[in-house]
Enzyme design. Structure first.
Site, PDB file in Angstrom:
ATOM      1  N   CYS A 149      26.191  34.216  27.968  1.00  0.00           N
ATOM      2  CA  CYS A 149      26.397  32.864  28.041  1.00  0.00           C
ATOM      3  C   CYS A 149      27.972  32.419  27.877  1.00  0.00           C
ATOM      4  O   CYS A 149      28.621  33.176  27.652  1.00  0.00           O
ATOM      5  CB  CYS A 149      25.459  32.266  26.893  1.00  0.00           C
ATOM      6  SG  CYS A 149      23.806  32.743  26.858  1.00  0.00           S
ATOM      7  N   ARG A 186      56.587  40.216  48.721  1.00  0.00           N
ATOM      8  CA  ARG A 186      56.147  39.000  47.884  1.00  0.00           C
ATOM      9  C   ARG A 186      57.250  37.848  47.862  1.00  0.00           C
ATOM     10  O   ARG A 186      57.226  36.862  48.384  1.00  0.00           O
ATOM     11  CB  ARG A 186      55.827  39.437  46.334  1.00  0.00           C
ATOM     12  CG  ARG A 186      55.028  38.481  45.401  1.00  0.00           C
ATOM     13  CD  ARG A 186      54.402  39.399  44.031  1.00  0.00           C
ATOM     14  NE  ARG A 186      55.579  40.160  43.541  1.00  0.00           N
ATOM     15  CZ  ARG A 186      55.070  40.874  42.368  1.00  0.00           C
ATOM     16  NH1 ARG A 186      53.731  40.768  42.070  1.00  0.00           N
ATOM     17  NH2 ARG A 186      55.979  41.501  41.854  1.00  0.00           N
ATOM     18  N   TYR A 230      19.490  33.469  29.635  1.00  0.00           N
ATOM     19  CA  TYR A 230      19.397  32.803  31.112  1.00  0.00           C
ATOM     20  C   TYR A 230      18.826  33.597  31.842  1.00  0.00           C
ATOM     21  O   TYR A 230      18.892  34.706  32.081  1.00  0.00           O
ATOM     22  CB  TYR A 230      20.424  31.955  31.746  1.00  0.00           C
ATOM     23  CG  TYR A 230      21.087  31.050  30.658  1.00  0.00           C
ATOM     24  CD1 TYR A 230      20.291  29.696  30.582  1.00  0.00           C
ATOM     25  CD2 TYR A 230      22.260  31.140  29.903  1.00  0.00           C
ATOM     26  CE1 TYR A 230      21.039  28.636  29.910  1.00  0.00           C
ATOM     27  CE2 TYR A 230      22.856  30.217  29.148  1.00  0.00           C
ATOM     28  CZ  TYR A 230      22.008  28.717  29.249  1.00  0.00           C
ATOM     29  OH  TYR A 230      22.688  27.762  28.493  1.00  0.00           O
ATOM     30  N   ARG A 276      62.048  47.535  33.849  1.00  0.00           N
ATOM     31  CA  ARG A 276      61.159  46.320  33.285  1.00  0.00           C
ATOM     32  C   ARG A 276      59.724  46.931  32.716  1.00  0.00           C
ATOM     33  O   ARG A 276      58.830  47.115  33.540  1.00  0.00           O
ATOM     34  CB  ARG A 276      60.766  45.399  34.453  1.00  0.00           C
ATOM     35  CG  ARG A 276      62.303  44.814  35.048  1.00  0.00           C
ATOM     36  CD  ARG A 276      61.863  43.656  36.094  1.00  0.00           C
ATOM     37  NE  ARG A 276      61.047  44.398  37.293  1.00  0.00           N
ATOM     38  CZ  ARG A 276      61.672  45.046  38.212  1.00  0.00           C
ATOM     39  NH1 ARG A 276      62.726  45.273  38.439  1.00  0.00           N
ATOM     40  NH2 ARG A 276      60.479  45.445  39.307  1.00  0.00           N
ATOM     41  N   HIS A 284      61.038  45.758  43.579  1.00  0.00           N
ATOM     42  CA  HIS A 284      59.928  46.069  42.882  1.00  0.00           C
ATOM     43  C   HIS A 284      58.960  47.093  43.524  1.00  0.00           C
ATOM     44  O   HIS A 284      58.519  46.926  44.818  1.00  0.00           O
ATOM     45  CB  HIS A 284      58.941  45.045  42.505  1.00  0.00           C
ATOM     46  CG  HIS A 284      58.008  44.999  41.520  1.00  0.00           C
ATOM     47  ND1 HIS A 284      57.894  45.467  40.353  1.00  0.00           N
ATOM     48  CD2 HIS A 284      56.390  45.068  41.799  1.00  0.00           C
ATOM     49  CE1 HIS A 284      56.816  45.262  39.397  1.00  0.00           C
ATOM     50  NE2 HIS A 284      55.916  45.330  40.564  1.00  0.00           N
ATOM     51  N   ASP A 304      29.172  30.759  25.338  1.00  0.00           N
ATOM     52  CA  ASP A 304      29.665  31.067  24.044  1.00  0.00           C
ATOM     53  C   ASP A 304      29.121  32.313  23.317  1.00  0.00           C
ATOM     54  O   ASP A 304      29.522  32.274  22.248  1.00  0.00           O
ATOM     55  CB  ASP A 304      29.615  29.618  23.079  1.00  0.00           C
ATOM     56  CG  ASP A 304      29.944  28.480  23.855  1.00  0.00           C
ATOM     57  OD1 ASP A 304      31.056  28.292  24.370  1.00  0.00           O
ATOM     58  OD2 ASP A 304      28.983  27.680  24.291  1.00  0.00           O
ATOM     59  N   LYS A 345      55.488  38.253  29.988  1.00  0.00           N
ATOM     60  CA  LYS A 345      54.933  37.157  30.682  1.00  0.00           C
ATOM     61  C   LYS A 345      53.528  36.961  30.457  1.00  0.00           C
ATOM     62  O   LYS A 345      52.772  37.838  29.651  1.00  0.00           O
ATOM     63  CB  LYS A 345      54.852  37.340  32.150  1.00  0.00           C
ATOM     64  CG  LYS A 345      54.317  38.644  32.672  1.00  0.00           C
ATOM     65  CD  LYS A 345      54.627  38.754  34.181  1.00  0.00           C
ATOM     66  CE  LYS A 345      54.138  40.201  34.798  1.00  0.00           C
ATOM     67  NZ  LYS A 345      54.179  40.379  36.373  1.00  0.00           N
TER      68      LYS A 345
END
Length: 390
Positions: free
Chosen positions: A319, A139, A272, A226, A169, A321, A42
């Site tokens: 930042c 859940r 910044y 799992r 689970h 990027d 997943k």
């Protein structure tokens, strides 16, 4: 494995499938002979690439693949994966026809859902169902025999649904204290005894364990586990890191390169807010990665990278990027920067980054965004590049 796709930015993830293979082999050797694995891929294989990991697992004899959503299951089918795939989460009843068309197994736990799903599937459709039992995770799943009776009756009375599996689970399998897991197992066993009376026909798969359960609680694995996070070489929790039965091999690393290097004088500010000021003459390198890539601003708090095998602190605010690092001396533009992974004698692990951010190992590879291409390695060489930007 496919044609390499180019990328035009010096920031990338490396996924080493050889390490994934080692982890699967170790699990297969460790688990009881009667217990099989479900490879959980997943969230795009926890950020590693669902298709690549699924194919490695299937080649090694893993019989089942687990995903969270119908979209993820369909994505695997469209890559040509034909093995059994289970959706571990909820899907809308109106989408059941699509699941049947692609032979995707579904988690069931609501009688009303089965009633609605029955209206959209056709006479010759067959859905393999795994009944989810909530033993303490709160859940999804049935909680009582009364709820279960309604669900199982509808499966039993329908020619379109087949009960292939039952599962639960564990909420605390990654903790040293096993008392709550023991309590959940007792509840699950009681429900299994009830289910045997309610549904006398044999059920193929009984699974309760995740990676932590498989590593620490072999008395709770039944005939399938799992395996997710530890298939990728990551420890489910720091608490059990020193109590593992075998070594885990990290498959994920994150790299970039210096795109600019400059010398700042004492008192000059960076990024910044001007929150960092050079204490003396300092060499500063700019690295083209930022929070839009999933390298969030909190990484600047005591965060480090490796350059030429030396730890270099992140300075100033990260930042969108780009970010800046403090270099020990002048370094050439183009030098490799490792944010996660090994350089020479040092390594920044996923667990180290998770501790710094106050989170868990699961979150780190998942948060590295689609903007960062994945270079897939197999047999000691790069075999494919996945670039989802274009």
């Amino acid at each position: 494995m496919g044609e390499r796709q180019p990328f035009y930015r010096d920031t990338w993830v490396e996924v080493n499938l050889d390490e994934v293979e080692k982890n699967i082999h170790n699990f297969q050797s460790w688990l009881p002979d009667e217990t099989q694995m479900m490879a959980v891929v997943k969230a795009n294989g926890y950020g590693h690439g669902a298709e690549h990991v699924a194919r490695v697992a299937l080649r090694l004899g893993v019989p089942y693949i687990g995903v969270a959503t119908l979209d993820e299951a369909l994505a695997l089918r469209k890559t040509g994966v034909t093995a059994p795939v289970l959706v571990l989460g909820y899907i809308r009843p109106q989408d059941t026809k699509l699941a049947a068309e692609y032979s995707i197994a579904l988690t069931v736990f609501q009688a009303d859902w089965l009633d609605q799903a029955s209206k959209v599937i056709e006479d010759d459709d067959l859905i393999n169902c795994h009944l989810k039992i909530d033993t303490g995770m709160a859940r999804i799943g049935i909680r009582t025999e009364k709820e279960g009776h309604a669900v199982v009756k509808r499966i039993r009375d329908s020619k379109n649904f087949q009960l292939e599996g039952v599962y639960t689970h564990f909420a605390t399998a990654d903790e040293l204290d096993a008392s709550y897991a023991d309590e959940q197992k007792n509840r699950f066993d009681r429900m299994l005894r009830w289910l045997k009376k309610e549904h006398p026909e044999p059920i193929k798969y009984i699974h309760a364990g995740n990676s932590a359960t498989a590593l620490r609680h072999l008395d709770k694995v039944y005939n399938m586990v799992r395996v997710g996070i530890s298939m990728y070489g990551l420890t489910p929790a720091d608490e059990i890191a020193e109590h593992l039965p075998f070594e885990l091999h990290e498959a994920f690393s994150l790299h970039s390169r210096l795109v600019h290097v400059k010398k700042l004088s004492a008192g000059e500010a960076i990024s910044y807010g001007a929150t960092y000021q050079a204490q003396k003459d300092e060499w500063i390198g700019t690295v083209p990665i930022g929070y839009a890539d999933g390298w969030i601003r909190e990484n600047a708090t005591q965060g480090e990278v490796l350059v030429n095998g030396v730890r270099c602190p992140i300075v100033g605010r990260i930042c969108m990027d780009q970010m800046m690092v403090l270099l020990p001396h002048r370094v050439e533009v183009g030098e490799k920067v490792t944010l996660i992974g090994r350089q020479q004698e040092d390594m920044i692990s996923v667990a180290e980054v998770a501790r710094r951010l106050g989170t868990i190992t699961y979150e780190i590879p998942c948060m590295i965004s689609y903007r960062v291409p994945r270079a897939v390695w197999k047999g000691g060489k790069m075999v494919q590049i996945d670039n989802d930007v274009f």
